[in-house]
Design a protein around this motif. Structure first.
Motif, PDB file in Angstrom:
ATOM      1  N   GLY A   1       6.487   5.660  -0.377  1.00 24.07           N
ATOM      2  CA  GLY A   1       6.533   4.849   0.757  1.00 24.07           C
ATOM      3  C   GLY A   1       6.646   6.094   1.429  1.00 24.07           C
ATOM      4  N   ASP A   2       5.450   7.025   1.206  1.00 25.60           N
ATOM      5  CA  ASP A   2       5.254   8.408   1.948  1.00 25.60           C
ATOM      6  C   ASP A   2       3.795   7.622   2.833  1.00 25.60           C
ATOM      7  OD1 ASP A   2       4.047  10.643   3.292  1.00 25.60           O
ATOM      8  OD2 ASP A   2       5.113  11.840   1.640  1.00 25.60           O
ATOM      9  N   TRP A   3       3.655   7.608   3.985  1.00 27.56           N
ATOM     10  CA  TRP A   3       2.606   7.174   4.284  1.00 27.56           C
ATOM     11  C   TRP A   3       1.591   7.665   4.755  1.00 27.56           C
ATOM     12  CZ3 TRP A   3       0.302   9.107   8.792  1.00 27.56           C
ATOM     13  CH2 TRP A   3       0.943   9.460   9.246  1.00 27.56           C
ATOM     14  N   ALA A   4       2.085   9.070   5.193  1.00 28.09           N
ATOM     15  CA  ALA A   4       1.030  10.210   5.087  1.00 28.09           C
ATOM     16  C   ALA A   4      -0.138  10.298   3.289  1.00 28.09           C
ATOM     17  CB  ALA A   4       1.954  11.230   5.192  1.00 28.09           C
ATOM     18  N   VAL A   5       0.722  10.442   2.480  1.00 28.04           N
ATOM     19  CA  VAL A   5      -0.046  10.739   1.086  1.00 28.04           C
ATOM     20  C   VAL A   5      -1.045   9.768   1.515  1.00 28.04           C
ATOM     21  CG1 VAL A   5       0.022  10.253  -1.166  1.00 28.04           C
ATOM     22  CG2 VAL A   5       1.671  12.207   0.137  1.00 28.04           C
ATOM     23  N   ASN A   6      -0.805   7.906   1.875  1.00 33.33           N
ATOM     24  CA  ASN A   6      -1.343   6.779   1.643  1.00 33.33           C
ATOM     25  C   ASN A   6      -2.323   6.898   2.697  1.00 33.33           C
ATOM     26  OD1 ASN A   6      -1.649   3.829   2.728  1.00 33.33           O
ATOM     27  ND2 ASN A   6      -0.810   3.960   0.211  1.00 33.33           N
ATOM     28  N   PHE A   7      -2.466   7.575   3.439  1.00 32.83           N
ATOM     29  CA  PHE A   7      -3.482   7.584   4.149  1.00 32.83           C
ATOM     30  C   PHE A   7      -4.287   9.047   3.452  1.00 32.83           C
ATOM     31  CE2 PHE A   7      -5.195   9.319   9.096  1.00 32.83           C
ATOM     32  CZ  PHE A   7      -5.810   8.558   8.847  1.00 32.83           C
TER      33      PHE A   7
ATOM     34  N   GLY B   1     -10.944  -8.427  -9.997  1.00 35.61           N
ATOM     35  CA  GLY B   1     -11.331  -8.038  -8.462  1.00 35.61           C
ATOM     36  C   GLY B   1     -10.392  -7.313  -8.191  1.00 35.61           C
ATOM     37  N   SER B   2     -10.743  -5.995  -7.108  1.00 36.82           N
ATOM     38  CA  SER B   2      -9.683  -5.796  -6.875  1.00 36.82           C
ATOM     39  C   SER B   2      -9.535  -6.744  -5.594  1.00 36.82           C
ATOM     40  CB  SER B   2     -11.059  -4.328  -5.300  1.00 36.82           C
ATOM     41  OG  SER B   2      -9.684  -4.027  -4.756  1.00 36.82           O
ATOM     42  N   ASP B   3      -9.776  -7.767  -4.919  1.00 37.40           N
ATOM     43  CA  ASP B   3      -8.684  -8.682  -3.896  1.00 37.40           C
ATOM     44  C   ASP B   3      -7.665  -9.385  -4.955  1.00 37.40           C
ATOM     45  OD1 ASP B   3     -11.535 -10.548  -2.110  1.00 37.40           O
ATOM     46  OD2 ASP B   3     -12.015  -9.143  -4.354  1.00 37.40           O
ATOM     47  N   ILE B   4      -7.705  -9.140  -6.020  1.00 37.70           N
ATOM     48  CA  ILE B   4      -6.371  -9.671  -6.967  1.00 37.70           C
ATOM     49  C   ILE B   4      -5.798  -8.939  -7.416  1.00 37.70           C
ATOM     50  CG2 ILE B   4      -6.894 -11.872  -6.840  1.00 37.70           C
ATOM     51  CD1 ILE B   4      -8.208 -11.607  -9.337  1.00 37.70           C
ATOM     52  N   ALA B   5      -5.427  -8.130  -7.464  1.00 37.31           N
ATOM     53  CA  ALA B   5      -5.701  -6.931  -8.423  1.00 37.31           C
ATOM     54  C   ALA B   5      -3.869  -6.441  -8.017  1.00 37.31           C
ATOM     55  CB  ALA B   5      -6.047  -5.163  -8.196  1.00 37.31           C
ATOM     56  N   ASN B   6      -2.969  -5.821  -8.898  1.00 36.73           N
ATOM     57  CA  ASN B   6      -1.746  -5.488  -9.082  1.00 36.73           C
ATOM     58  C   ASN B   6      -1.052  -4.875  -7.869  1.00 36.73           C
ATOM     59  OD1 ASN B   6      -0.799  -8.459 -10.094  1.00 36.73           O
ATOM     60  ND2 ASN B   6      -0.700  -7.064 -11.388  1.00 36.73           N
ATOM     61  N   GLY B   7      -2.060  -3.416  -8.288  1.00 32.93           N
ATOM     62  CA  GLY B   7      -1.800  -2.229  -7.328  1.00 32.93           C
ATOM     63  C   GLY B   7      -2.882  -2.032  -6.200  1.00 32.93           C
ATOM     64  N   TRP B   8      -3.617  -1.057  -6.436  1.00 37.11           N
ATOM     65  CA  TRP B   8      -4.642  -1.241  -4.881  1.00 37.11           C
ATOM     66  C   TRP B   8      -5.700  -1.853  -5.056  1.00 37.11           C
ATOM     67  CZ3 TRP B   8      -3.595   3.073  -2.102  1.00 37.11           C
ATOM     68  CH2 TRP B   8      -2.827   4.511  -3.007  1.00 37.11           C
ATOM     69  N   GLY B   9      -4.760  -2.920  -4.588  1.00 34.97           N
ATOM     70  CA  GLY B   9      -5.760  -3.849  -4.134  1.00 34.97           C
ATOM     71  C   GLY B   9      -6.430  -2.939  -2.694  1.00 34.97           C
ATOM     72  N   GLY B  10      -7.728  -3.123  -2.888  1.00 36.91           N
ATOM     73  CA  GLY B  10      -8.451  -2.901  -2.104  1.00 36.91           C
ATOM     74  C   GLY B  10      -9.294  -1.864  -2.350  1.00 36.91           C
ATOM     75  N   PHE B  11      -8.846  -1.248  -2.846  1.00 37.00           N
ATOM     76  CA  PHE B  11      -9.220   0.080  -2.992  1.00 37.00           C
ATOM     77  C   PHE B  11     -10.126   0.418  -5.022  1.00 37.00           C
ATOM     78  CE2 PHE B  11      -6.163   1.054  -0.529  1.00 37.00           C
ATOM     79  CZ  PHE B  11      -6.778   2.347   0.286  1.00 37.00           C
ATOM     80  N   ILE B  12     -10.671   0.812  -5.711  1.00 36.29           N
ATOM     81  CA  ILE B  12     -11.635   1.122  -6.858  1.00 36.29           C
ATOM     82  C   ILE B  12     -11.077   0.699  -8.206  1.00 36.29           C
ATOM     83  CG2 ILE B  12     -12.997   2.737  -8.060  1.00 36.29           C
ATOM     84  CD1 ILE B  12     -13.978   4.174  -5.729  1.00 36.29           C
ATOM     85  N   ASP B  13      -9.313   1.298  -7.578  1.00 38.59           N
ATOM     86  CA  ASP B  13      -8.257   1.848  -8.468  1.00 38.59           C
ATOM     87  C   ASP B  13      -8.278   0.222  -8.816  1.00 38.59           C
ATOM     88  OD1 ASP B  13      -6.572   3.363  -9.630  1.00 38.59           O
ATOM     89  OD2 ASP B  13      -5.323   1.935  -9.233  1.00 38.59           O
ATOM     90  N   GLY B  14      -8.013  -0.546  -7.791  1.00 34.42           N
ATOM     91  CA  GLY B  14      -7.642  -1.910  -7.955  1.00 34.42           C
ATOM     92  C   GLY B  14      -8.739  -2.563  -8.818  1.00 34.42           C
TER      93      GLY B  14
ATOM     94  N   TRP C   1       1.047  -0.953  -0.272  1.00 31.22           N
ATOM     95  CA  TRP C   1       0.097  -0.089   0.078  1.00 31.22           C
ATOM     96  C   TRP C   1       1.169   1.296   0.143  1.00 31.22           C
ATOM     97  CZ3 TRP C   1      -5.277   1.172   3.026  1.00 31.22           C
ATOM     98  CH2 TRP C   1      -6.381   0.531   2.491  1.00 31.22           C
ATOM     99  N   VAL C   2       1.727   1.115   0.758  1.00 33.98           N
ATOM    100  CA  VAL C   2       2.720   2.765   1.328  1.00 33.98           C
ATOM    101  C   VAL C   2       3.453   2.873  -0.139  1.00 33.98           C
ATOM    102  CG1 VAL C   2       4.557   4.032   2.778  1.00 33.98           C
ATOM    103  CG2 VAL C   2       1.931   2.114   3.543  1.00 33.98           C
TER     104      VAL C   2
END
Length: 434
Positions: free
Chosen positions: A189-195, A401-414, A183-184
């Motif tokens: 690597g910026d956790w604040a932007v990730n949040f 599906g977002s479950d098996i995305a390479n990138g933003w898994g857990g998001f609409i983007d994934g 995720w980060v």
């Protein structure tokens, strides 16, 4: 028996399915979507509750998410930020604290920066998480295990554990460290932007506006109330059968149901062992999301409770007719009834004094057989052992599906990313099977 033959049948009208259907229909293919619900959107759901439209499921987007941002640009949709919090409440070291939001963010950052410092080391190309093998050395490590190795018991550890229980929307003992670092890594690597990406910018018109735009841009037909219970791949066709006995046939199929709903579908031939095991193990995100209306107008606040609380995070989103509407999250849906105002009041009162809950609105996604989970977050070992198997085609049946995305898994983007990839693979397969 004769069936109407489609080039592609897409199972599920969430963002992965809608995207795949649009891409394939725009290539001139005959595409049909089957959807068990009476609406599109999957685990996103804009519904009118508590006096206004609210996102019952997935909500936030961000410009660091390239696929969803491209779609917003394509359809001329804008975003609006959540209100800037003016107050913060948190639980640490066995007691309640109050201060400014920057103080709470600073406390999270004291440990989180160290916790995620290796994100780019293990995932230098975060949209290619399997490209290198270095992460396999830590894929068995849980978030809880690593936090407790790195930080002594006390307030700082309490805050960090609650922060990651919020991100995973589940308990941390089986939450994969690799998932947190992936995720980060996506925000360099910026956790604040990730949040910020997780809980700040909403789509004007809601997720429903984007879902509707994608469907309208597609030539695909759609059938609602079609709960798939069997998929067979035989004699050059894929037959998709519903629980009430209807069947649709296609030259290929794309299945986009969430991981926890996959085992409800009987596949013939059966799924390979690794794919079946991955679906059975599922995700760790089995938490709760609840909206609630507070009496009176409260200055915007953010609140972070204990990692094991039934609700451990609260955030103000709107004012309405002199009242306040806020949202809460918790790591275990079995510990809180999201339709019980008294239960929500009891959790909020632990952090925010004087706030009176008038009404609540939510949906138990974990008990919903069509989802079985909230946003997908991998458990330990999933990335190295099961993700490649879950992404692989099974004969003429593909998966997305977002479950098996390479990138933003857990998001609409994934979901969008995965749907794009599955559509490309399906088109290639159809060209080569002609």
């Amino acid at each position: 028996m004769e069936y109407e033959l489609y080039d592609v049948v897409v199972v599920g009208a969430g963002f992965a399915g809608l995207t795949a259907a649009r891409e394939l229909s725009r290539r001139g293919l005959a595409v049909h979507i089957v959807e068990a619900r009476d609406r599109i959107g999957g685990r996103t759901w804009l519904d009118h509750r508590l006096g206004r439209d609210l996102e019952i499921g997935g909500t936030w987007v961000h410009w660091t998410q390239p696929h969803v941002w491209a779609e917003l640009t394509r359809y001329g949709l804008d975003t609006v930020p959540s209100p800037e919090p003016e107050r913060a409440f948190w639980w640490a070291g066995g007691c309640r604290h109050e201060g400014g939001p920057d103080e709470l963010l600073g406390l999270i950052g004291q440990t989180n920066e160290e916790f995620v410092q290796d994100s780019r080391k293990y995932f230098p190309e975060p949209f290619k998480p399997l490209a290198r093998d270095d992460f396999k050395a830590i894929d068995h490590v849980s978030v809880q295990e690593r936090i407790r190795e790195q930080f002594p018991a006390g307030a700082r550890r309490d805050i960090l554990e609650s922060f990651w229980a919020l991100n995973f929307n589940g308990p941390l003992e089986n939450a994969a460290l690799t998932q947190a670092l992936r995720w980060v890594a996506l925000t360099n690597g910026d956790w604040a932007v990730n949040f910020e990406a997780c809980a700040t910018y909403k789509i004007v018109g809601g997720t429903a506006a984007l879902a509707a735009a994608i469907l309208a841009d597609s030539g695909a037909s759609i059938g609602y109330g079609f709960t798939v219970d069997a998929i067979s791949d035989d004699a050059g066709f894929v037959d998709i059968r519903s629980a009430d006995g209807r069947t649709v046939r296609a030259r290929t199929a794309i299945v986009t149901v969430p991981l926890h709903a996959l085992n409800a579908v009987a596949f013939e031939p059966p799924l390979p062992a690794a794919k079946a095991e991955g679906a059975s193990l599922g995700q760790v995100a089995k938490g709760a999301k609840v909206w609630f209306r507070l009496r009176g107008e409260h200055p915007p606040f953010v609140a972070l409770g204990g990692a094991d609380w039934p609700l451990n995070f609260f955030q103000v989103e709107y004012t309405l007719d002199g009242d306040t509407i806020a949202v809460g999250f918790g790591p275990d849906a079995s510990k809180i009834d999201v339709e019980d105002p008294a239960a929500v009041q009891a959790q909020l009162a632990r952090l925010v004094p004087g706030a009176e809950v008038l009404a609540v609105a939510g949906h138990n996604w974990v008990d919903d057989p069509l989802s079985g989970e909230t946003w997908p977050m991998h458990r330990t070992g999933f990335l190295s052992t099961y993700l490649p198997a879950m992404q692989a085609a099974h004969g003429r049946v593909l998966f997305a599906g977002s479950d098996i995305a390479n990138g933003w898994g857990g998001f609409i983007d994934g979901a969008i990313e995965s749907g794009m990839g599955a559509a490309s693979d399906a088109a290639f397969a159809l060209r080569n099977n002609n």
